[in-house]
Design a protein around this motif. Structure first.
Motif, PDB file in Angstrom:
ATOM      1  N   GLU A 146       0.842  -1.197   0.000  1.00 51.85           N
ATOM      2  CA  GLU A 146       0.000   0.000   0.000  1.00 51.85           C
ATOM      3  C   GLU A 146       0.878   1.248   0.000  1.00 51.85           C
ATOM      4  O   GLU A 146       2.063   1.202   0.349  1.00 51.85           O
ATOM      5  N   MET A 147       0.253   2.381  -0.315  1.00 51.11           N
ATOM      6  CA  MET A 147       0.985   3.650  -0.323  1.00 51.11           C
ATOM      7  C   MET A 147       1.473   4.031   1.069  1.00 51.11           C
ATOM      8  O   MET A 147       2.450   4.767   1.207  1.00 51.11           O
ATOM      9  N   SER A 148       0.824   3.531   2.089  1.00 49.82           N
ATOM     10  CA  SER A 148       1.253   3.848   3.456  1.00 49.82           C
ATOM     11  C   SER A 148       2.656   3.310   3.752  1.00 49.82           C
ATOM     12  O   SER A 148       3.328   3.769   4.678  1.00 49.82           O
ATOM     13  N   GLU A 149       3.118   2.354   2.944  1.00 53.36           N
ATOM     14  CA  GLU A 149       4.455   1.785   3.125  1.00 53.36           C
ATOM     15  C   GLU A 149       5.522   2.518   2.315  1.00 53.36           C
ATOM     16  O   GLU A 149       6.720   2.308   2.510  1.00 53.36           O
ATOM     17  N   VAL A 150       5.082   3.386   1.417  1.00 49.67           N
ATOM     18  CA  VAL A 150       5.996   3.987   0.437  1.00 49.67           C
ATOM     19  C   VAL A 150       6.788   5.137   1.043  1.00 49.67           C
ATOM     20  O   VAL A 150       6.235   6.040   1.680  1.00 49.67           O
ATOM     21  N   LYS A 151       8.090   5.096   0.832  1.00 48.84           N
ATOM     22  CA  LYS A 151       8.991   6.157   1.296  1.00 48.84           C
ATOM     23  C   LYS A 151       9.601   6.947   0.139  1.00 48.84           C
ATOM     24  O   LYS A 151      10.226   7.984   0.351  1.00 48.84           O
ATOM     25  N   GLU A 152       9.417   6.442  -1.089  1.00 48.07           N
ATOM     26  CA  GLU A 152      10.035   7.100  -2.249  1.00 48.07           C
ATOM     27  C   GLU A 152       9.198   6.838  -3.497  1.00 48.07           C
ATOM     28  O   GLU A 152       8.743   5.713  -3.718  1.00 48.07           O
ATOM     29  N   ILE A 153       8.992   7.894  -4.278  1.00 49.69           N
ATOM     30  CA  ILE A 153       8.298   7.779  -5.563  1.00 49.69           C
ATOM     31  C   ILE A 153       9.327   7.988  -6.663  1.00 49.69           C
ATOM     32  O   ILE A 153      10.048   8.990  -6.673  1.00 49.69           O
ATOM     33  N   VAL A 154       9.399   7.023  -7.589  1.00 50.80           N
ATOM     34  CA  VAL A 154      10.405   7.085  -8.647  1.00 50.80           C
ATOM     35  C   VAL A 154       9.741   7.190 -10.020  1.00 50.80           C
ATOM     36  O   VAL A 154       8.634   6.676 -10.236  1.00 50.80           O
ATOM     37  N   SER A 155      10.421   7.852 -10.923  1.00 47.93           N
ATOM     38  CA  SER A 155       9.975   7.952 -12.317  1.00 47.93           C
ATOM     39  C   SER A 155      11.047   8.688 -13.102  1.00 47.93           C
ATOM     40  O   SER A 155      12.015   9.214 -12.535  1.00 47.93           O
ATOM     41  N   HIS A 156      10.849   8.760 -14.396  1.00 53.54           N
ATOM     42  CA  HIS A 156      11.675   9.657 -15.202  1.00 53.54           C
ATOM     43  C   HIS A 156      11.378  11.087 -14.768  1.00 53.54           C
ATOM     44  O   HIS A 156      10.272  11.386 -14.305  1.00 53.54           O
ATOM     45  N   GLU A 157      12.345  11.973 -14.914  1.00 58.75           N
ATOM     46  CA  GLU A 157      12.140  13.358 -14.468  1.00 58.75           C
ATOM     47  C   GLU A 157      10.937  14.006 -15.151  1.00 58.75           C
ATOM     48  O   GLU A 157      10.230  14.814 -14.552  1.00 58.75           O
ATOM     49  N   GLN A 158      10.682  13.626 -16.395  1.00 60.02           N
ATOM     50  CA  GLN A 158       9.512  14.165 -17.085  1.00 60.02           C
ATOM     51  C   GLN A 158       8.216  13.626 -16.478  1.00 60.02           C
ATOM     52  O   GLN A 158       7.225  14.337 -16.361  1.00 60.02           O
ATOM     53  N   GLY A 159       8.218  12.353 -16.076  1.00 58.89           N
ATOM     54  CA  GLY A 159       7.040  11.780 -15.435  1.00 58.89           C
ATOM     55  C   GLY A 159       6.712  12.474 -14.126  1.00 58.89           C
ATOM     56  O   GLY A 159       5.548  12.742 -13.818  1.00 58.89           O
ATOM     57  N   LEU A 160       7.745  12.774 -13.351  1.00 59.81           N
ATOM     58  CA  LEU A 160       7.546  13.493 -12.085  1.00 59.81           C
ATOM     59  C   LEU A 160       7.070  14.921 -12.340  1.00 59.81           C
ATOM     60  O   LEU A 160       6.170  15.413 -11.655  1.00 59.81           O
ATOM     61  N   LEU A 161       7.660  15.568 -13.320  1.00 59.28           N
ATOM     62  CA  LEU A 161       7.283  16.941 -13.643  1.00 59.28           C
ATOM     63  C   LEU A 161       5.845  17.009 -14.154  1.00 59.28           C
ATOM     64  O   LEU A 161       5.067  17.873 -13.737  1.00 59.28           O
ATOM     65  N   GLN A 162       5.492  16.096 -15.032  1.00 62.11           N
ATOM     66  CA  GLN A 162       4.155  16.103 -15.624  1.00 62.11           C
ATOM     67  C   GLN A 162       3.067  15.702 -14.625  1.00 62.11           C
ATOM     68  O   GLN A 162       1.886  15.951 -14.861  1.00 62.11           O
ATOM     69  N   SER A 163       3.455  15.100 -13.506  1.00 61.28           N
ATOM     70  CA  SER A 163       2.498  14.685 -12.464  1.00 61.28           C
ATOM     71  C   SER A 163       2.690  15.461 -11.165  1.00 61.28           C
ATOM     72  O   SER A 163       2.190  15.061 -10.116  1.00 61.28           O
TER      73      SER A 163
END
Length: 324
Positions: A146-163
């Motif tokens: 679940e998201m409650s366990e998540v400590k880091e969100i990863v993606s391409h820099e464009q994916g992070l920027l666009q979201s």
């Protein structure tokens, strides 16, 4: 020069001088040894009627990437070789490992991907086709977590920027980390202990055993990325109606305007104009143009040579058709 401080008379004189230069160029025959003229004639004469249905294509990332989806829009049955980074795509073409490469160059929200433009010049490759792909970003975790366990969100820099808006609103305190590709982010999450989430494409859910937390998290609901297909030699396929060039202009008033005027004089509609710093120079800039140029037009070659004559330097990047 600050054009705002020019008088009407000065502007009129500058435009008249540009018109006189254009007339002088039109009165001269193009030189028979023009490299650009020869390049264009050879490309038109030697390019087959259509892109091959199957070819070895280099893409950055991994299975499930948007680049791979774009490649399948361009080549019917692509044999995709995944490279670690954009440079690797160009190296695969330089070495002959792959005939084509597919790379993102522009996003409707985040703008141009400048690294790709710089690599086009460095490796002297040519655009042979482009395609616009709708990009839907999803937030995913490893199945069973679940998201409650998540400590880091990863993606391409464009994916992070666009979201960025969604992530800031819902998960402002979770660390974000850029990686090479959205599909590579999905793999990273699949191999994690459940403490990572990925911003990636919908197809990654089933492909890597992930679970979707949220769909369509991109800032712009109409989120498109333009991908280009490149080759080592210029290929101008029938139906090509768009041309890309890079120019260096005279460093004086009206230098850039000469190029614009030459494009407009030939009836071409500019769809892109962007400046980029020239590497290893002291604030010198080059300019990238995209404009609509039907190659069936009888004046196609002479018009591009006229545009070249208006520049200090011009690099032809390709003439191609864009799929929507």
């Amino acid at each position: 020069m600050d054009y705002k401080n020019m008088t009407r008379a000065q502007i009129d004189e500058m435009m008249n001088e540009l018109a006189r230069e254009r007339m002088r160029r039109n009165e001269q025959d193009l030189p028979s040894d023009s490299n650009l003229k020869e390049t264009l004639e050879n490309a038109i004469a030697k390019t087959p009627a259509a892109l091959p249905e199957t070819a070895v294509v280099a893409c950055q990332g991994a299975d499930g990437s948007n680049a791979a989806a774009a490649a399948a829009r361009i080549i019917k049955y692509p044999q995709i070789v995944h490279m670690k980074n954009f440079e690797g795509v160009f190296q695969a073409i330089d070495s002959g490992l792959c005939e084509y490469g597919v790379l993102p160059v522009e996003n409707s929200y985040a703008g141009s991907i400048n690294d790709v433009y710089d690599l086009l010049i460095k490796h002297k490759c040519y655009i042979v086709r482009s395609v616009k792909v709708r990009i839907d970003h999803c937030l995913m975790v490893k199945a069973g977590h679940e998201m409650s366990e998540v400590k880091e969100i990863v993606s391409h820099e464009q994916g992070l920027l666009q979201s960025s808006e969604y992530l800031k609103k819902h998960y402002p305190d979770i660390k974000q980390e850029a990686c090479g590709n959205t599909a590579m982010a999905a793999i990273e999450v699949a191999e994690s202990d459940g403490s990572k989430a990925a911003v990636c494409a919908p197809q990654c859910e089933e492909m890597y055993g992930l679970k979707t937390v949220a769909k369509g998290i991109q800032n712009n609901p109409s989120n498109y990325t333009r991908f280009i297909c490149i080759a080592k030699t210029p290929q101008i396929y029938p139906g090509a109606d768009k041309t890309s060039i890079r120019v260096k202009t005279e460093h004086k008033p009206g230098g850039l305007l000469k190029v614009i005027e030459a494009i407009v004089h030939n009836g071409y509609n500019m769809t892109k104009l962007e400046s980029r710093p020239i590497p290893n120079t002291d604030f010198d800039f080059s300019f990238y143009f995209d404009f609509e140029t039907p190659v069936i037009d009888d004046k196609f070659i002479s018009a591009l040579c006229e545009i070249e004559a208006a520049c200090l330097e011009m690099e032809y990047l390709g003439s191609y058709k864009e799929k929507l």
